[in-house]
Scaffold this motif. Sequence first.
Motif, PDB file in Angstrom:
ATOM      1  N   ARG A 260      23.992 -17.033 -13.093  1.00 29.84           N
ATOM      2  CA  ARG A 260      24.706 -17.483 -11.787  1.00 29.84           C
ATOM      3  C   ARG A 260      23.794 -16.537 -10.629  1.00 29.84           C
ATOM      4  NH1 ARG A 260      31.181 -15.554 -12.754  1.00 29.84           N
ATOM      5  NH2 ARG A 260      30.723 -16.048 -10.305  1.00 29.84           N
ATOM      6  N   GLY A 261      23.117 -16.027 -10.837  1.00 34.90           N
ATOM      7  CA  GLY A 261      22.423 -15.243  -9.759  1.00 34.90           C
ATOM      8  C   GLY A 261      21.031 -14.509 -10.078  1.00 34.90           C
ATOM      9  N   VAL A 262      20.278 -14.199  -9.357  1.00 34.15           N
ATOM     10  CA  VAL A 262      18.992 -13.274  -9.575  1.00 34.15           C
ATOM     11  C   VAL A 262      19.218 -12.199  -8.780  1.00 34.15           C
ATOM     12  CG1 VAL A 262      16.611 -13.256  -9.780  1.00 34.15           C
ATOM     13  CG2 VAL A 262      17.826 -15.416 -10.333  1.00 34.15           C
ATOM     14  N   GLY A 263      18.946 -11.149  -9.753  1.00 40.47           N
ATOM     15  CA  GLY A 263      19.147  -9.502  -8.885  1.00 40.47           C
ATOM     16  C   GLY A 263      17.536  -9.128  -8.575  1.00 40.47           C
ATOM     17  N   GLU A 264      17.519  -7.870  -9.018  1.00 35.54           N
ATOM     18  CA  GLU A 264      15.995  -7.557  -8.701  1.00 35.54           C
ATOM     19  C   GLU A 264      15.001  -8.441  -9.634  1.00 35.54           C
ATOM     20  OE1 GLU A 264      14.432  -2.919  -8.413  1.00 35.54           O
ATOM     21  OE2 GLU A 264      14.914  -3.554 -10.674  1.00 35.54           O
ATOM     22  N   LEU A 265      13.907  -8.812  -8.786  1.00 30.23           N
ATOM     23  CA  LEU A 265      12.917  -9.361  -9.730  1.00 30.23           C
ATOM     24  C   LEU A 265      11.335  -8.613  -9.322  1.00 30.23           C
ATOM     25  CD1 LEU A 265      11.582 -11.847 -11.175  1.00 30.23           C
ATOM     26  CD2 LEU A 265      11.902 -13.202  -9.157  1.00 30.23           C
ATOM     27  N   ARG A 266      10.617  -8.451 -10.290  1.00 31.03           N
ATOM     28  CA  ARG A 266       9.365  -7.676 -10.101  1.00 31.03           C
ATOM     29  C   ARG A 266       8.171  -8.534 -10.786  1.00 31.03           C
ATOM     30  NH1 ARG A 266      10.554  -1.307 -10.027  1.00 31.03           N
ATOM     31  NH2 ARG A 266      12.266  -1.265  -8.104  1.00 31.03           N
ATOM     32  N   LEU A 267       7.124  -8.541 -10.306  1.00 34.28           N
ATOM     33  CA  LEU A 267       5.957  -9.144 -10.886  1.00 34.28           C
ATOM     34  C   LEU A 267       4.905  -8.184 -10.883  1.00 34.28           C
ATOM     35  CD1 LEU A 267       6.090 -12.781  -9.822  1.00 34.28           C
ATOM     36  CD2 LEU A 267       6.710 -11.969 -12.074  1.00 34.28           C
ATOM     37  N   ARG A 268       4.141  -8.070 -11.944  1.00 34.58           N
ATOM     38  CA  ARG A 268       2.780  -7.209 -11.616  1.00 34.58           C
ATOM     39  C   ARG A 268       1.593  -7.681 -12.334  1.00 34.58           C
ATOM     40  NH1 ARG A 268       3.684  -1.263 -14.073  1.00 34.58           N
ATOM     41  NH2 ARG A 268       2.150  -0.916 -12.915  1.00 34.58           N
TER      42      ARG A 268
END
Length: 337
Positions: A260-268
């Motif tokens: 239903r939604g996207v909260g915290e999103l991190r890529l490294r």
Amino acid sequence: MSHPHHHRHHSLGHRLSHLLKPHSHDTADKVDSALESSARGMRALWVSLAVLGATALLQAVVVVLSGSVALLGDTAHNTADALTAVPLGIAFVLGRRAANRRFTYGYGRAEDLAGLVIVLTIAVSAVLAGWVAVDRLLDPRPVEHVPAVAVAALVGFAGNEWVARYRIRIGREIGSAALVADGLHARTDGFTSLAVLLGAGGAALGWELADPVVGLAITAAILLVLRDAAREVFRRVLDAVDPALVDRAEQALLEVPGVRGVGELRLRWIGHRLRAEVAVVVDDETTVRRAHAVAVAAEHALLHAVPRLTAALVHADPAPAPGEADPHEALAHHVGT
């Protein structure tokens, strides 16, 4: 009613693509892929090392015969560029080692350390080229064997351009920013080799200062490469990623049924591979089993949508309900500490 029909059609096409082009996201397959990419990177490094080494050796011989400081600066830069294969090669070898209880993410970050060594190597070559050029400005000397200097400059350009194309192509295919940056570095070196032709032309016309002036111009070019290389390396050290990748990942997650939604999103980046950590919002009445299935589907979507992503840790958060306390309230006093 058109949306479910589209989803069924998409699912059928997705299944057919799996049948026609089987793939797996198992750990063993990820390791095999990483090993294969590292092997290709190693091959690119050693081939380019041989080509640039031969180019620098030929130029060094002409430097001794001619005394050209412009060609000396170019030779120093080409030698430094060839030697960058050593730290990168060590990094690729370390990157093959499996993660353990001390290095739980593996050894991929060794590539960042190699990048720092490359930046230092470029800086040393700039200092050497600049020092020799200034010395020759203060004490001008004639350049001998001008035709040989011109030929050496052309050989330097040809060698660097071939290496640049090879490194950039392989670097993009395996996802190594360090290898791509090294290829762009080699391309710049090729143009500095062409600048040596100007010095040779000026010397042929009897202008003694042409050679050291071009040597200073090459030093300036090396400093520009140093600036760009340092910026890329320090961005990688600080875990910077292309914002377009974040947008692409977020869009892929929002298309997953149940999200239903996207909260915290991190890529490294870890070496030339990506990892992701993300929180997705699911319906507050969803069972644990269903929430887990949504998380797995979200990870699967990310692996398809984001190039060179090897793993994603997906956390499912319940959608907020009226009057209900924040489910993360117990962690609030840890935020910012």
